[in-house]
Scaffold this active site. Structure first.
Site, PDB file in Angstrom:
ATOM      1  N   ARG A 104      -3.993  -4.161   7.322  1.00 37.40           N
ATOM      2  CA  ARG A 104      -5.175  -4.943   6.984  1.00 37.40           C
ATOM      3  C   ARG A 104      -4.748  -6.030   6.028  1.00 37.40           C
ATOM      4  O   ARG A 104      -4.220  -5.743   4.959  1.00 37.40           O
ATOM      5  CB  ARG A 104      -6.162  -3.997   6.302  1.00 37.40           C
ATOM      6  CG  ARG A 104      -7.582  -4.332   6.521  1.00 37.40           C
ATOM      7  CD  ARG A 104      -8.433  -3.174   6.079  1.00 37.40           C
ATOM      8  NE  ARG A 104      -8.356  -2.882   4.667  1.00 37.40           N
ATOM      9  CZ  ARG A 104      -9.409  -2.547   3.926  1.00 37.40           C
ATOM     10  NH1 ARG A 104     -10.597  -2.489   4.472  1.00 37.40           N
ATOM     11  NH2 ARG A 104      -9.284  -2.259   2.678  1.00 37.40           N
ATOM     12  N   THR A 108      -8.106 -11.331   3.912  1.00 38.56           N
ATOM     13  CA  THR A 108      -9.178 -11.483   4.909  1.00 38.56           C
ATOM     14  C   THR A 108      -9.762 -10.146   5.352  1.00 38.56           C
ATOM     15  O   THR A 108     -10.826 -10.104   5.971  1.00 38.56           O
ATOM     16  CB  THR A 108      -8.633 -12.177   6.162  1.00 38.56           C
ATOM     17  OG1 THR A 108      -7.638 -11.316   6.745  1.00 38.56           O
ATOM     18  CG2 THR A 108      -7.989 -13.519   5.826  1.00 38.56           C
ATOM     19  N   ASP A 200      -6.016   4.219  -1.502  1.00 44.04           N
ATOM     20  CA  ASP A 200      -5.228   3.711  -0.377  1.00 44.04           C
ATOM     21  C   ASP A 200      -4.486   4.869   0.282  1.00 44.04           C
ATOM     22  O   ASP A 200      -3.558   5.443  -0.310  1.00 44.04           O
ATOM     23  CB  ASP A 200      -4.241   2.649  -0.878  1.00 44.04           C
ATOM     24  CG  ASP A 200      -3.535   1.964   0.284  1.00 44.04           C
ATOM     25  OD1 ASP A 200      -2.900   2.675   1.094  1.00 44.04           O
ATOM     26  OD2 ASP A 200      -3.636   0.734   0.394  1.00 44.04           O
ATOM     27  N   ASP A 203      -0.571   4.450   0.796  1.00 40.27           N
ATOM     28  CA  ASP A 203       0.164   4.527  -0.474  1.00 40.27           C
ATOM     29  C   ASP A 203       0.195   5.958  -1.006  1.00 40.27           C
ATOM     30  O   ASP A 203       1.208   6.425  -1.517  1.00 40.27           O
ATOM     31  CB  ASP A 203      -0.468   3.596  -1.519  1.00 40.27           C
ATOM     32  CG  ASP A 203      -0.089   2.138  -1.279  1.00 40.27           C
ATOM     33  OD1 ASP A 203       0.848   1.886  -0.502  1.00 40.27           O
ATOM     34  OD2 ASP A 203      -0.741   1.258  -1.872  1.00 40.27           O
TER      35      ASP A 203
END
Ligand code: PRP
Ligand code: URA
Length: 209
Positions: A104, A108, A200, A203
């Site tokens: 991603r 944006t 995340d 991560d």
């Protein structure tokens, strides 16, 4: 119309709490995601079709059930989807595994596809697209479009946690796709993170940041 199933089994809810907790380190996070993926696979496969097979037990000839219908293919979305594959394979060890690489764009929030490798017979398989997070829905939407473009017809989506925004995108764009979730959270924040979410996923699974 595709259905949305929140698989709120007590074990899934309990493990998700530890997955969400920011104090949970990489090793434990990975193990818990693997366990929840296995539990979710158990629920998702509940309605697989069966057929009779005649066998001989040591005692007598009998009819017993075996799976029938389409074979299964798993399609994790890289990278975080990888964290759920082994858990599903524990229950469906013969499944073939394709990969869709998407990230991603942090500005944006649009998905960027960088890799795709699929089993040659995806059109004959029941595919389960796997990604821990369904946030804006952009990544899963893109991955499902890619699979359909290549001939896939039977697709389900499996995510640990979703935001309502992502669910709406998939329902709108892919009304034929059933969605299986460990939890449906409140919303997205201004950076496109799921709230309360788990942070995340990639991560936390791979210890990057
Ligand atoms: C995360 C996650 C999903 C995506 C969800 O991947 O694993 O693929 O974001 O967000 P969306 O619904 O708004 O598209 P990320 O882009 O962080 O890549 P990674 O798995 O390589 O870390
Ligand atoms: N991707 C993640 O890994 N986490 C989120 O909350 C949203 C997108």
């Amino acid at each position: 119309m595709g259905n949305v199933f929140v698989l709120d089994h007590p074990l899934i809810q309990h493990k998700l709490t530890y997955i969400r907790n920011k104090e949970t380190g990489t090793k434990e996070f990975r193990e818990l995601v693997d366990e929840v993926a296995m539990l979710m696979a158990f629920e998702i496969t509940r309605n697989l079709p069966l057929q009779d097979k005649t066998i001989e037990t040591p005692v007598v000839e009998t009819k017993a059930k075996v799976l029938s219908g389409k074979k299964i293919g798993l399609v994790p979305i890289l990278r975080a989807g990888l964290g759920m594959v082994d858990g599903v394979l524990k229950l469906i060890p013969a499944a073939k595994v394709g990969h869709v690489g998407l990230y991603r764009d942090p500005e944006t929030l649009q998905p960027v596809e960088y890799y795709i490798k699929l089993p040659s017979d995806i059109n004959e398989r029941e595919l389960i697209v796997i990604d821990p997070m369904l946030a804006t829905g952009g990544s899963a939407n893109d991955a499902i479009h890619s699979l359909k473009k290549r001939g896939a017809e039977n697709i389900r989506l499996m995510c640990l946690i979703a935001a309502p925004e992502g669910v709406e995108v998939i329902k709108e764009e892919h009304p034929d796709v059933d969605i299986y979730l460990g939890a449906l959270d409140e919303k997205l924040d201004e950076k496109g993170y799921i709230v309360p979410g788990l942070g995340d996923a990639g991560d936390r699974l791979f210890g990057t940041k």
